[in-house]
Structure formats: C-alpha cells, structure tokens
Design a protein around this motif. Sequence first.
Motif, PDB file in Angstrom:
ATOM      1  N   ALA A 188       0.853  -1.193   0.000  1.00  7.74           N
ATOM      2  CA  ALA A 188       0.000   0.000   0.000  1.00  7.74           C
ATOM      3  C   ALA A 188       0.885   1.237   0.000  1.00  7.74           C
ATOM      4  O   ALA A 188       1.928   1.271   0.667  1.00  7.74           O
ATOM      5  CB  ALA A 188      -0.908  -0.007   1.219  1.00  7.74           C
ATOM      6  N   ASP A 244      -1.861   0.111   5.081  1.00  5.32           N
ATOM      7  CA  ASP A 244      -2.960  -0.763   4.687  1.00  5.32           C
ATOM      8  C   ASP A 244      -2.417  -2.109   4.207  1.00  5.32           C
ATOM      9  O   ASP A 244      -1.225  -2.259   3.950  1.00  5.32           O
ATOM     10  CB  ASP A 244      -3.795  -0.121   3.576  1.00  5.32           C
ATOM     11  CG  ASP A 244      -4.553   1.117   4.045  1.00  5.32           C
ATOM     12  OD1 ASP A 244      -4.804   1.233   5.264  1.00  5.32           O
ATOM     13  OD2 ASP A 244      -4.872   1.963   3.187  1.00  5.32           O
ATOM     14  N   GLY A 302      -9.440   2.069   4.564  1.00  8.03           N
ATOM     15  CA  GLY A 302      -8.330   1.450   3.842  1.00  8.03           C
ATOM     16  C   GLY A 302      -8.634   0.062   3.329  1.00  8.03           C
ATOM     17  O   GLY A 302      -7.728  -0.705   3.016  1.00  8.03           O
TER      18      GLY A 302
END
Length: 133
Positions: free
Chosen positions: A46, A51, A91
């Motif tokens: 991410a 995330d 997220g």
Amino acid sequence: MDKENSCTIGLGSNTPDREYQIKNAIEHICSYLHKCAVSSVYESAACNGKDKPYLNAVIHGTTSHDYDSVIKYLKDWESECGRNEISSAEGVIPIDLDLVIWDEHIMRPKDFERHYFNLGYRELLVNGAYENM
C-alpha cells in the motif's frame, strides 16, 4: 463506424478475497472493451505503508464509448463490488479501477508514476499491447 478510443486501466484490491475481485474485474472490463490485453496479476505494498498489500493488474484496450461513459462504468462496478466512502476511509478497497491513460493522454499522472501501475503497464508495452492501436 464509431471512433475507437484507447484506454489503459489500473486495477487494485486489498481485501481477503482480492484474487477473486481482480479476476472478476478483469472479466467484467474485458467484456466491455475491444482488443483487451491484460498484464499479470502481482502484489504491491500500500502506498500509505499501513494498509494491507494489494493485488494489481493493468488492462489496455479500445472502446467506442466516450471518456465519461467509461469512468461511470468503472465507478459503477466499484460500487457494485462494495466500495464506498466508509470502506475507502478504513483502507479496505474491494476494487479500485482507475482510467489512467485515455487516447494516449495521461489522465492520472500520479497513478501513472506509481510502481503498482508501471509494473503492469511496462509488461503490456513489452508484449506489444500498444502496437497498431
């Protein structure tokens, strides 16, 4: 005959069913586009560093639809797959579909520069997806 517009779309998913989400999105988009070429599916971290990792892919093809219609098609599919403001804020991204290149114009420069897009984009370039479009 309608003009064929070329488009390149970045895909991403970071949910537990991310393999299913990417596979399903590829099938859905390729049923909408002509001359569809798809990169390998690959994992990337991410961008925010916190995330869960994503699975990504890039699709290139042509369509007789206009830019706004393609964007609506992609965003409607995101919603259908469960993406909403709450999941995005948390997220958790069931599917992210971004129209990065439209008729040889980079529409999303930040995405175009990202590793998660470039990996699939370069694979499609090497494999000749952009020749004779």
